[in-house]
Design a protein around this motif. Structure first.
Motif, PDB file in Angstrom:
ATOM      1  N   GLU A   1     -72.199 -14.360  19.681  1.00 52.27           N
ATOM      2  CA  GLU A   1     -73.333 -13.524  19.257  1.00 52.27           C
ATOM      3  C   GLU A   1     -73.048 -11.958  19.260  1.00 52.27           C
ATOM      4  O   GLU A   1     -73.912 -11.318  18.897  1.00 52.27           O
ATOM      5  CB  GLU A   1     -74.460 -14.165  20.054  1.00 52.27           C
ATOM      6  CG  GLU A   1     -74.918 -15.400  19.829  1.00 52.27           C
ATOM      7  CD  GLU A   1     -75.504 -15.410  18.493  1.00 52.27           C
ATOM      8  OE1 GLU A   1     -76.327 -14.801  17.976  1.00 52.27           O
ATOM      9  OE2 GLU A   1     -75.188 -16.893  17.907  1.00 52.27           O
ATOM     10  N   GLY A   2     -71.870 -11.843  19.747  1.00 47.71           N
ATOM     11  CA  GLY A   2     -71.269 -10.298  19.935  1.00 47.71           C
ATOM     12  C   GLY A   2     -71.846  -9.476  21.246  1.00 47.71           C
ATOM     13  O   GLY A   2     -71.862  -8.409  21.265  1.00 47.71           O
ATOM     14  N   TYR A   3     -72.099 -10.228  22.362  1.00 47.13           N
ATOM     15  CA  TYR A   3     -72.692  -9.674  23.440  1.00 47.13           C
ATOM     16  C   TYR A   3     -71.601  -9.432  24.388  1.00 47.13           C
ATOM     17  O   TYR A   3     -71.717  -8.209  25.254  1.00 47.13           O
ATOM     18  CB  TYR A   3     -73.746 -10.443  24.344  1.00 47.13           C
ATOM     19  CG  TYR A   3     -74.972 -10.559  23.409  1.00 47.13           C
ATOM     20  CD1 TYR A   3     -75.882  -9.659  23.333  1.00 47.13           C
ATOM     21  CD2 TYR A   3     -75.349 -11.991  22.911  1.00 47.13           C
ATOM     22  CE1 TYR A   3     -77.253  -9.773  22.666  1.00 47.13           C
ATOM     23  CE2 TYR A   3     -76.373 -12.033  22.079  1.00 47.13           C
ATOM     24  CZ  TYR A   3     -77.418 -10.946  22.190  1.00 47.13           C
ATOM     25  OH  TYR A   3     -78.527 -11.116  21.678  1.00 47.13           O
ATOM     26  N   ILE A   4     -70.353 -10.042  24.189  1.00 49.98           N
ATOM     27  CA  ILE A   4     -69.117  -9.481  25.134  1.00 49.98           C
ATOM     28  C   ILE A   4     -68.032  -9.447  24.234  1.00 49.98           C
ATOM     29  O   ILE A   4     -67.946 -10.194  23.103  1.00 49.98           O
ATOM     30  CB  ILE A   4     -68.948 -10.737  26.278  1.00 49.98           C
ATOM     31  CG1 ILE A   4     -68.719 -12.162  25.564  1.00 49.98           C
ATOM     32  CG2 ILE A   4     -70.105 -10.593  27.197  1.00 49.98           C
ATOM     33  CD1 ILE A   4     -68.348 -13.030  26.665  1.00 49.98           C
ATOM     34  N   GLN A   5     -67.039  -9.160  24.616  1.00 49.33           N
ATOM     35  CA  GLN A   5     -65.767  -8.693  23.977  1.00 49.33           C
ATOM     36  C   GLN A   5     -64.983 -10.022  24.103  1.00 49.33           C
ATOM     37  O   GLN A   5     -64.228 -10.566  22.742  1.00 49.33           O
ATOM     38  CB  GLN A   5     -64.965  -7.582  24.570  1.00 49.33           C
ATOM     39  CG  GLN A   5     -63.765  -6.946  23.730  1.00 49.33           C
ATOM     40  CD  GLN A   5     -63.523  -5.629  23.936  1.00 49.33           C
ATOM     41  OE1 GLN A   5     -63.942  -5.177  25.145  1.00 49.33           O
ATOM     42  NE2 GLN A   5     -62.606  -5.120  23.244  1.00 49.33           N
ATOM     43  N   GLY A   6     -65.018 -10.584  25.107  1.00 50.09           N
ATOM     44  CA  GLY A   6     -64.130 -11.868  25.227  1.00 50.09           C
ATOM     45  C   GLY A   6     -64.248 -12.617  26.637  1.00 50.09           C
ATOM     46  O   GLY A   6     -64.863 -11.880  27.431  1.00 50.09           O
ATOM     47  N   TYR A   7     -63.468 -13.513  26.750  1.00 48.84           N
ATOM     48  CA  TYR A   7     -63.660 -14.150  28.165  1.00 48.84           C
ATOM     49  C   TYR A   7     -62.079 -15.028  28.295  1.00 48.84           C
ATOM     50  O   TYR A   7     -61.688 -15.348  27.324  1.00 48.84           O
ATOM     51  CB  TYR A   7     -64.484 -15.165  28.371  1.00 48.84           C
ATOM     52  CG  TYR A   7     -64.626 -16.481  27.503  1.00 48.84           C
ATOM     53  CD1 TYR A   7     -63.960 -17.657  27.698  1.00 48.84           C
ATOM     54  CD2 TYR A   7     -65.125 -16.104  25.942  1.00 48.84           C
ATOM     55  CE1 TYR A   7     -63.780 -18.541  26.666  1.00 48.84           C
ATOM     56  CE2 TYR A   7     -65.329 -17.439  25.099  1.00 48.84           C
ATOM     57  CZ  TYR A   7     -64.577 -18.623  25.588  1.00 48.84           C
ATOM     58  OH  TYR A   7     -64.554 -19.483  24.715  1.00 48.84           O
ATOM     59  N   ASP A   8     -61.663 -15.158  29.313  1.00 46.34           N
ATOM     60  CA  ASP A   8     -60.324 -16.020  29.725  1.00 46.34           C
ATOM     61  C   ASP A   8     -60.564 -16.791  30.795  1.00 46.34           C
ATOM     62  O   ASP A   8     -61.354 -16.351  31.770  1.00 46.34           O
ATOM     63  CB  ASP A   8     -59.177 -14.993  30.333  1.00 46.34           C
ATOM     64  CG  ASP A   8     -58.606 -14.199  28.909  1.00 46.34           C
ATOM     65  OD1 ASP A   8     -58.539 -14.864  27.823  1.00 46.34           O
ATOM     66  OD2 ASP A   8     -58.637 -12.909  29.032  1.00 46.34           O
ATOM     67  N   VAL A   9     -59.918 -18.028  30.710  1.00 44.46           N
ATOM     68  CA  VAL A   9     -60.204 -18.778  31.951  1.00 44.46           C
ATOM     69  C   VAL A   9     -58.646 -18.840  32.653  1.00 44.46           C
ATOM     70  O   VAL A   9     -57.807 -19.309  32.042  1.00 44.46           O
ATOM     71  CB  VAL A   9     -60.376 -20.480  31.456  1.00 44.46           C
ATOM     72  CG1 VAL A   9     -60.375 -21.405  32.774  1.00 44.46           C
ATOM     73  CG2 VAL A   9     -61.655 -20.502  30.575  1.00 44.46           C
ATOM     74  N   ILE A  10     -58.770 -18.263  33.959  1.00 44.45           N
ATOM     75  CA  ILE A  10     -57.362 -18.140  34.612  1.00 44.45           C
ATOM     76  C   ILE A  10     -57.289 -19.448  35.396  1.00 44.45           C
ATOM     77  O   ILE A  10     -58.108 -19.507  36.419  1.00 44.45           O
ATOM     78  CB  ILE A  10     -57.656 -16.844  35.392  1.00 44.45           C
ATOM     79  CG1 ILE A  10     -57.810 -15.824  34.409  1.00 44.45           C
ATOM     80  CG2 ILE A  10     -56.256 -16.640  36.151  1.00 44.45           C
ATOM     81  CD1 ILE A  10     -58.065 -14.432  34.872  1.00 44.45           C
ATOM     82  N   PRO A  11     -56.308 -20.200  35.429  1.00 46.18           N
ATOM     83  CA  PRO A  11     -56.198 -21.522  36.193  1.00 46.18           C
ATOM     84  C   PRO A  11     -55.743 -21.028  37.799  1.00 46.18           C
ATOM     85  O   PRO A  11     -55.183 -20.003  37.888  1.00 46.18           O
ATOM     86  CB  PRO A  11     -54.908 -22.180  35.691  1.00 46.18           C
ATOM     87  CG  PRO A  11     -54.273 -21.282  34.619  1.00 46.18           C
ATOM     88  CD  PRO A  11     -55.381 -20.278  34.517  1.00 46.18           C
ATOM     89  N   GLY A  12     -56.215 -21.737  38.692  1.00 46.45           N
ATOM     90  CA  GLY A  12     -55.857 -21.319  40.093  1.00 46.45           C
ATOM     91  C   GLY A  12     -56.521 -22.351  41.060  1.00 46.45           C
ATOM     92  O   GLY A  12     -57.121 -23.363  40.494  1.00 46.45           O
TER      93      GLY A  12
ATOM     94  N   MET B   1     -65.694 -14.766  37.842  1.00 46.97           N
ATOM     95  CA  MET B   1     -66.620 -15.899  38.604  1.00 46.97           C
ATOM     96  C   MET B   1     -65.924 -17.272  38.701  1.00 46.97           C
ATOM     97  O   MET B   1     -65.023 -17.401  37.725  1.00 46.97           O
ATOM     98  CB  MET B   1     -67.967 -15.832  38.068  1.00 46.97           C
ATOM     99  CG  MET B   1     -67.810 -16.373  36.582  1.00 46.97           C
ATOM    100  SD  MET B   1     -69.442 -15.801  35.384  1.00 46.97           S
ATOM    101  CE  MET B   1     -68.890 -14.143  35.222  1.00 46.97           C
ATOM    102  N   PRO B   2     -66.342 -18.269  39.376  1.00 46.58           N
ATOM    103  CA  PRO B   2     -65.708 -19.316  39.639  1.00 46.58           C
ATOM    104  C   PRO B   2     -66.080 -20.092  37.934  1.00 46.58           C
ATOM    105  O   PRO B   2     -67.084 -19.809  37.650  1.00 46.58           O
ATOM    106  CB  PRO B   2     -66.344 -20.024  40.698  1.00 46.58           C
ATOM    107  CG  PRO B   2     -66.979 -19.180  41.384  1.00 46.58           C
ATOM    108  CD  PRO B   2     -67.152 -17.824  40.656  1.00 46.58           C
TER     109      PRO B   2
END
Length: 132
Positions: free
Chosen positions: A43-54, A27-28
């Motif tokens: 809190e353990g609801y997701i595994q991880g996240y990444d911010v991809i520049p663009g 998502m944006p």
């Protein structure tokens, strides 16, 4: 095209990807969405996240988490405070989601945090969403 409520869009994308059994959802990105993703990871609801520049805007990619036999970690997500009706809670009125089994995401003067952290610091704020 501008989006009226990017937080609701993020929560809907996560809810839909989770119910469809997807591994990742994109998502944006914005600072507040990254903070919400950080809380979801803590809190353990997701595994991880990444911010991809663009260009013209960065993309937030969230990796969803599943248990054994593809059981869903996120049972439900609900947006509480909306642009048309903001919901605030004082330090004594912070909600308990499912009697403490879920998490309320709260935007406080000290930043975006989970309801447990806000209770420890003794501050209230805008109740953004419930996750259980």
């Amino acid at each position: 095209m501008t989006m009226t409520d990017p937080i609701a869009d993020m929560l809907t994308r996560v809810r839909n990807a989770n119910s469809a059994g997807k591994q990742t959802v994109a998502m944006p990105s914005s600072k507040k969405l990254v903070e919400i993703a950080r809380i979801m990871q803590e809190e353990g609801y997701i595994q991880g996240y990444d911010v991809i520049p663009g260009e013209p805007r960065a993309t937030l990619e969230i990796t969803l988490k599943y248990g054994a036999k593809k059981t869903k970690t996120i049972r439900g997500i609900k947006r509480i405070s909306k642009p048309g009706l903001r919901i605030y809670a004082g330090k004594d009125e912070l909600p308990r989601v499912l009697g403490g089994l879920g998490t309320a995401i709260v935007s406080t003067s000290k930043g975006v945090m989970a309801d447990r952290d806000a209770r420890k610091l003794g501050i209230g704020g805008e109740v953004i969403a419930y996750i259980w």
